[in-house]
Structure formats: structure tokens, C-alpha cells
Write an enzyme that holds these catalytic residues in place. Structure first.
Site, PDB file in Angstrom:
ATOM      1  N   GLY A  80     -12.368   3.748  -5.958  1.00 24.45           N
ATOM      2  CA  GLY A  80     -13.534   3.012  -6.450  1.00 24.45           C
ATOM      3  C   GLY A  80     -14.262   3.187  -5.022  1.00 24.45           C
ATOM      4  N   ASP A  89     -13.051  -1.541   5.544  1.00 26.58           N
ATOM      5  CA  ASP A  89     -12.057  -2.274   5.454  1.00 26.58           C
ATOM      6  C   ASP A  89     -12.579  -3.411   4.745  1.00 26.58           C
ATOM      7  OD1 ASP A  89      -9.165  -2.450   5.633  1.00 26.58           O
ATOM      8  OD2 ASP A  89      -9.592  -4.378   6.550  1.00 26.58           O
ATOM      9  N   ASP A 121     -12.671  -6.930  -8.845  1.00 27.44           N
ATOM     10  CA  ASP A 121     -14.045  -7.251  -9.498  1.00 27.44           C
ATOM     11  C   ASP A 121     -14.151  -7.945 -10.896  1.00 27.44           C
ATOM     12  OD1 ASP A 121     -15.599  -5.909  -7.771  1.00 27.44           O
ATOM     13  OD2 ASP A 121     -15.730  -3.797  -8.504  1.00 27.44           O
TER      14      ASP A 121
HETATM   15  P1  ITT Z   1      -8.468   2.501   2.093  1.00 30.62           P
HETATM   16  O1  ITT Z   1      -7.798   1.730   3.275  1.00 30.62           O
HETATM   17  O2  ITT Z   1      -7.779   3.789   1.790  1.00 30.62           O
HETATM   18  O3  ITT Z   1     -10.043   2.376   2.123  1.00 30.62           O
HETATM   19  P2  ITT Z   1      -7.486   0.412   0.512  1.00 30.62           P
HETATM   20  O4  ITT Z   1      -7.754   0.068  -1.103  1.00 30.62           O
HETATM   21  O5  ITT Z   1      -6.511   0.241   0.995  1.00 30.62           O
HETATM   22  O6  ITT Z   1      -8.349   1.832   0.554  1.00 30.62           O
HETATM   23  P3  ITT Z   1      -8.829  -1.819   1.739  1.00 30.62           P
HETATM   24  O7  ITT Z   1      -7.632  -1.813   2.892  1.00 30.62           O
HETATM   25  O8  ITT Z   1     -10.094  -2.023   2.428  1.00 30.62           O
HETATM   26  O9  ITT Z   1      -8.729  -0.604   0.799  1.00 30.62           O
HETATM   27  O10 ITT Z   1      -8.510  -3.176   0.758  1.00 30.62           O
HETATM   28  C1  ITT Z   1      -9.632  -3.666   0.025  1.00 30.62           C
HETATM   29  C2  ITT Z   1      -9.026  -4.522  -1.012  1.00 30.62           C
HETATM   30  O11 ITT Z   1      -9.914  -5.347  -1.732  1.00 30.62           O
HETATM   31  C3  ITT Z   1      -8.191  -3.596  -2.055  1.00 30.62           C
HETATM   32  O12 ITT Z   1      -7.240  -4.412  -2.925  1.00 30.62           O
HETATM   33  C4  ITT Z   1      -9.333  -3.581  -3.123  1.00 30.62           C
HETATM   34  O13 ITT Z   1      -9.045  -3.303  -4.445  1.00 30.62           O
HETATM   35  C5  ITT Z   1     -10.451  -4.714  -2.890  1.00 30.62           C
HETATM   36  N1  ITT Z   1     -11.658  -4.466  -2.975  1.00 30.62           N
HETATM   37  C6  ITT Z   1     -12.265  -3.852  -1.658  1.00 30.62           C
HETATM   38  N2  ITT Z   1     -13.671  -3.636  -2.437  1.00 30.62           N
HETATM   39  C7  ITT Z   1     -13.805  -4.140  -3.290  1.00 30.62           C
HETATM   40  C8  ITT Z   1     -14.620  -4.125  -4.485  1.00 30.62           C
HETATM   41  O14 ITT Z   1     -16.020  -3.646  -4.116  1.00 30.62           O
HETATM   42  N3  ITT Z   1     -14.545  -4.923  -5.581  1.00 30.62           N
HETATM   43  C9  ITT Z   1     -13.175  -5.325  -5.790  1.00 30.62           C
HETATM   44  N4  ITT Z   1     -12.341  -5.293  -4.880  1.00 30.62           N
HETATM   45  C10 ITT Z   1     -12.395  -4.733  -3.580  1.00 30.62           C
END
Ligand code: ITT
Length: 197
Positions: free
Chosen positions: A11, A69, A153
Site C-alpha cells: 500500500g 514509518d 483505512d
Molecule cells: P514497512 O516498514 O516495510 O514500510 P510496515 O507495514 O511495517 O511497512 P510501518 O512499520 O510504518 O509499515 O507500520 C505502519 C502500520 O500502520 C501498518 O500496520 C499499516 O497498515 C498502518 N498504516 C500505515 N499507513 C497507513 C495508511 O495510509 N492507512 C492505513 N493504515 C496505515
């Protein structure tokens, strides 16, 4: 110029590819370089973890690396899941947002304020580091709605739009999201990088 998009989250990749579309970078993903393992997020803050991810992949590739992050901060849960949003529960995004709804059962809508926060980190091969942050305010719904976006979301309601983040089109989300705001704050650093090439 090559730029490594240091995320394994599909995403996020889609959204960053949209934000970077107007800039003449050749975007590479960790898989393209054979970096398939996730960087362990041991930091206490979004900044620590964003830098950790970007530093690790810039160091391993010798390329400029861009990471983010992000997380969801719920006031009624004292800011949780916050920096631990990806690790709030094991399993799918739906498992995590359902657990959040369960944690908020009985909390009235006026006490369900929340915000998405995104910290983007750019790390260059010479060690230069740049950070940018974006926030998007909303309210946690009582039930999920919408099939767009990813993560939390479907349970994040936007009062100004009158729908959840998952009910927006990709273009609409990318105009107002926390990541869109972090990306526009990061843009001058990326433009400078292209000029210095
Ligand atoms: P990377 O570290 O590989 O980038 P990740 O999914 O582990 O991927 P994060 O550690 O930043 O990313 O975790 C972010 C959490 O917040 C994760 O559960 C996402 O699904 C959620 N999240 C991040 N951006 C979002 C968005 O735009 N809309 C909804 N949920 C989001």
C-alpha cells in the site's frame, strides 16, 4: 537517478510511486535488489524507525533510500497503537483494525478522535539524512467501511469528507493523507538531490 523505496508494504509503495511520479527518478524496490528481509523496527519513535529502515537499505545498496514509518494514534487509547501499529496484533490488516474496534467498544463517537502520522526519512549514500512528517486527523468508526487504501483505512473516518479513508479513491486519499503531507514536505529535498546529480 536511482532511488530505493525502502518499504515492503504494498500500500505504501503504491502511494509513494504516485507522489514521486512527477520526479525523474528510477524507482527501485528492495526486492529488485534482492533485499527481501524486513528491517526489524527496534526504535522507540517513528523517526528512529524511519531512519533505521532508510539507513539500512541505503547502506546495503549504496543508493539514496526513502522510507516511512507511520501509525495510528487513538486518543482514547492514550496514543496507541501509535509506533506499534504494524505490530498491534499478529495477522492481517483486518485482524488489527478489528482488534482496535474491540478495544474501543462502548467509547462514544465524540471520544474516538485519532490521527494518522507518517514520518518519512531520506538517507543518501554520503550519510546526509532528511526527515519530513505529515498528520491526518479523523475519528475511529464503530464498524469498517470501504475497500480502498490499506491498513486501518476502513475504520478511519474523515469528518470533512463524510466517509472513511478506505471509501476515498486513491487520488483523493493521496491529496489529503498523512503520507501525502509528509511527501510534499520531503519534495524539496528530493528536488535538490536531482539538481545535485
Ligand atoms: P514497512 O516498514 O516495510 O514500510 P510496515 O507495514 O511495517 O511497512 P510501518 O512499520 O510504518 O509499515 O507500520 C505502519 C502500520 O500502520 C501498518 O500496520 C499499516 O497498515 C498502518 N498504516 C500505515 N499507513 C497507513 C495508511 O495510509 N492507512 C492505513 N493504515 C496505515
Amino acid at each position: 537517478m536511482r532511488l530505493l523505496l525502502a518499504t515492503h508494504n504494498r500500500g505504501k509503495r503504491r502511494e509513494w510511486q504516485y507522489f514521486l511520479a512527477g520526479l525523474p527518478f528510477e524507482i527501485l524496490l528492495p526486492d529488485d535488489l534482492g533485499f527481501d528481509s524486513e528491517v526489524e523496527e527496534t526504535g522507540a519513535t517513528y523517526v528512529d524507525n524511519a531512519l533505521l529502515k532508510a539507513r539500512t537499505l541505503a547502506g546495503a545498496s549504496g543508493l539514496p533510500a526513502l522510507a516511512d514509518d507511520s501509525g495510528l494514534e487513538v486518543d482514547a487509547l492514550e496514543g496507541a497503537p501509535g509506533v506499534r501499529s504494524a505490530r498491534y496484533r499478529l495477522g492481517t490488516d483486518a485482524v488489527r483494525y478489528r482488534a482496535l474496534l474491540t478495544a474501543l467498544e462502548g467509547v462514544p463517537s465524540e471520544e474516538r478522535a485519532a490521527r494518522f502520522r507518517c514520518v518519512a526519512a531520506l538517507v543518501l549514500p554520503d550519510g546526509t539524512e532528511r526527515l519530513a512528517e505529515g498528520v491526518c486527523e479523523g475519528v475511529i468508526t464503530a464498524a469498517p467501511a470501504g475497500a480502498g487504501g490499506f491498513g486501518y483505512d476502513p475504520v478511519f473516518y474523515l469528518p470533512d469528507q463524510g466517509c472513511t479513508m478506505a471509501e476515498l479513491t486513491a487520488d483523493e486519499k493521496n491529496r489529503i493523507s498523512h503520507r501525502a503531507r509528509a511527501a510534499s514536505a520531503m519534495r524539496p529535498f528530493l528536488e535538490k538531490l536531482l539538481l545535485e546529480e
